[in-house]
Design a protein around this motif. Sequence first.
Motif, PDB file in Angstrom:
ATOM      1  N   TYR A  25       0.855  -1.077   0.144  1.00 38.87           N
ATOM      2  CA  TYR A  25      -0.034   0.206  -0.051  1.00 38.87           C
ATOM      3  C   TYR A  25       0.853   1.077   0.205  1.00 38.87           C
ATOM      4  CZ  TYR A  25      -3.989   3.330   1.811  1.00 38.87           C
ATOM      5  OH  TYR A  25      -4.936   4.250   1.779  1.00 38.87           O
ATOM      6  N   GLU A  26       2.253   1.452   1.761  1.00 42.36           N
ATOM      7  CA  GLU A  26       2.609   2.658   1.188  1.00 42.36           C
ATOM      8  C   GLU A  26       3.686   2.710  -0.075  1.00 42.36           C
ATOM      9  OE1 GLU A  26       6.324   4.537   4.116  1.00 42.36           O
ATOM     10  OE2 GLU A  26       5.307   2.463   4.183  1.00 42.36           O
ATOM     11  N   LYS A  27       3.908   1.769  -0.903  1.00 44.20           N
ATOM     12  CA  LYS A  27       4.725   1.778  -1.905  1.00 44.20           C
ATOM     13  C   LYS A  27       3.816   1.762  -2.938  1.00 44.20           C
ATOM     14  CE  LYS A  27       7.455  -0.543  -5.743  1.00 44.20           C
ATOM     15  NZ  LYS A  27       6.595   0.193  -6.639  1.00 44.20           N
ATOM     16  N   SER A  28       2.869   2.348  -3.372  1.00 45.28           N
ATOM     17  CA  SER A  28       1.699   2.678  -4.067  1.00 45.28           C
ATOM     18  C   SER A  28       1.186   3.457  -4.184  1.00 45.28           C
ATOM     19  CB  SER A  28       0.531   1.002  -4.261  1.00 45.28           C
ATOM     20  OG  SER A  28       1.154  -0.005  -5.233  1.00 45.28           O
ATOM     21  N   TRP A  29       1.653   4.248  -2.807  1.00 44.33           N
ATOM     22  CA  TRP A  29       1.376   5.645  -2.391  1.00 44.33           C
ATOM     23  C   TRP A  29       1.814   6.004  -3.228  1.00 44.33           C
ATOM     24  CZ3 TRP A  29      -1.524   9.441  -1.565  1.00 44.33           C
ATOM     25  CH2 TRP A  29      -1.519  10.087  -1.026  1.00 44.33           C
ATOM     26  N   LYS A  30       2.998   6.698  -3.058  1.00 41.47           N
ATOM     27  CA  LYS A  30       4.634   7.110  -3.448  1.00 41.47           C
ATOM     28  C   LYS A  30       4.718   6.428  -5.360  1.00 41.47           C
ATOM     29  CE  LYS A  30       6.795   6.590   0.909  1.00 41.47           C
ATOM     30  NZ  LYS A  30       8.204   5.673   1.711  1.00 41.47           N
ATOM     31  N   ASP A  31       4.608   5.672  -4.827  1.00 41.32           N
ATOM     32  CA  ASP A  31       4.087   5.440  -7.390  1.00 41.32           C
ATOM     33  C   ASP A  31       3.160   7.120  -7.060  1.00 41.32           C
ATOM     34  OD1 ASP A  31       6.434   3.327  -6.696  1.00 41.32           O
ATOM     35  OD2 ASP A  31       4.910   2.191  -6.788  1.00 41.32           O
ATOM     36  N   PHE A  32       1.892   6.388  -6.917  1.00 41.43           N
ATOM     37  CA  PHE A  32       1.468   7.047  -7.335  1.00 41.43           C
ATOM     38  C   PHE A  32       2.006   8.983  -7.457  1.00 41.43           C
ATOM     39  CE2 PHE A  32      -2.202  10.637  -6.174  1.00 41.43           C
ATOM     40  CZ  PHE A  32      -3.322  10.062  -7.198  1.00 41.43           C
ATOM     41  N   LEU A  33       2.303   9.105  -6.092  1.00 44.25           N
ATOM     42  CA  LEU A  33       2.674  10.438  -5.279  1.00 44.25           C
ATOM     43  C   LEU A  33       3.213  10.675  -7.563  1.00 44.25           C
ATOM     44  CD1 LEU A  33       3.274  10.651  -2.078  1.00 44.25           C
ATOM     45  CD2 LEU A  33       1.222  11.754  -3.322  1.00 44.25           C
ATOM     46  N   HIS A  34       4.473   9.971  -7.639  1.00 42.32           N
ATOM     47  CA  HIS A  34       5.725  10.006  -8.709  1.00 42.32           C
ATOM     48  C   HIS A  34       4.810  10.411  -9.870  1.00 42.32           C
ATOM     49  CE1 HIS A  34       8.855   9.425 -10.342  1.00 42.32           C
ATOM     50  NE2 HIS A  34       8.100   9.037 -11.373  1.00 42.32           N
ATOM     51  N   TYR A  35       3.743  10.199 -10.013  1.00 41.61           N
ATOM     52  CA  TYR A  35       3.634   9.120 -11.078  1.00 41.61           C
ATOM     53  C   TYR A  35       2.715  10.498 -11.984  1.00 41.61           C
ATOM     54  CZ  TYR A  35       5.498   4.891 -11.871  1.00 41.61           C
ATOM     55  OH  TYR A  35       5.579   3.911 -12.395  1.00 41.61           O
ATOM     56  N   LEU A  36       1.754  11.486 -10.250  1.00 43.24           N
ATOM     57  CA  LEU A  36       1.058  12.152 -10.570  1.00 43.24           C
ATOM     58  C   LEU A  36       2.115  13.792 -11.197  1.00 43.24           C
ATOM     59  CD1 LEU A  36      -2.122  13.260 -10.295  1.00 43.24           C
ATOM     60  CD2 LEU A  36      -1.111  14.082  -7.637  1.00 43.24           C
ATOM     61  N   ASP A  37       3.589  13.672 -10.342  1.00 46.03           N
ATOM     62  CA  ASP A  37       3.797  14.866 -10.090  1.00 46.03           C
ATOM     63  C   ASP A  37       4.412  14.815 -11.099  1.00 46.03           C
ATOM     64  OD1 ASP A  37       5.079  17.738  -8.774  1.00 46.03           O
ATOM     65  OD2 ASP A  37       6.645  16.812  -8.763  1.00 46.03           O
ATOM     66  N   ARG A  38       5.456  13.828 -11.980  1.00 47.20           N
ATOM     67  CA  ARG A  38       5.476  13.412 -13.562  1.00 47.20           C
ATOM     68  C   ARG A  38       4.886  14.038 -14.180  1.00 47.20           C
ATOM     69  NH1 ARG A  38       9.850  14.487 -15.690  1.00 47.20           N
ATOM     70  NH2 ARG A  38      10.845  13.231 -17.192  1.00 47.20           N
ATOM     71  N   ALA A  39       3.555  14.001 -14.491  1.00 47.27           N
ATOM     72  CA  ALA A  39       2.402  13.368 -15.348  1.00 47.27           C
ATOM     73  C   ALA A  39       2.230  14.937 -15.796  1.00 47.27           C
ATOM     74  CB  ALA A  39       0.904  13.017 -15.318  1.00 47.27           C
ATOM     75  N   TRP A  40       2.093  15.608 -14.380  1.00 45.09           N
ATOM     76  CA  TRP A  40       1.656  17.666 -14.728  1.00 45.09           C
ATOM     77  C   TRP A  40       3.610  18.266 -15.115  1.00 45.09           C
ATOM     78  CZ3 TRP A  40      -1.993  19.737 -15.301  1.00 45.09           C
ATOM     79  CH2 TRP A  40      -1.505  21.428 -15.675  1.00 45.09           C
TER      80      TRP A  40
END
Length: 191
Positions: A25-40
Amino acid sequence: MDVNELAWAREALLRMQSAADMVGYEKSWKDFLHYLDRAWSKLEKRLHADGGAQRHLSEVNRWRKEDDLLRYLVQARNTDEHSIQEIVVNRSGGLTITGGPGGGRIHKGIFNGSGHVDNLVYDGDLEIKFHPDRLEVISVTSRGVTYSPPENHMGSPVKSRLPHELAQMALEYYEAKVQQISQGLSGRAVL
């Protein structure tokens, strides 16, 4: 408009929602943060010279600094990426029993650790909720400034501290903005 990292952020959210353990869960949360910022970041770079997209880009960049949720997610990602601070905390599960007007009384019952209730006999107005073990977002410090978990998002209160619920709200915002930008650029070969 195709933004791969936004799709990857959605996949990370889905992994959070179906995680079998706190580590996943925590790894997926950190992945989410990374991908969201990278997308923008990638979308901004792609559309930087396009005057038609500038209004939307400026609006989102303003909200990324002013909106509690969007600002928090940017800073949580920065904190995770550039420091050794934790960005979530493990909260132990528990049970809450709340009495309504006039209260209530539990005569008997069995409550086990997984939230299962057996042979419950009570009277009055009671609300019984089980809260499983969970990760919650916490205050993060980036460049000497502390950012508390979000209280509001686009004028509405944020009552959750659960990463997957915050991720869902943010993803809906970003996907809507990408949709607006796409509609504004439709018919033009920008991407």
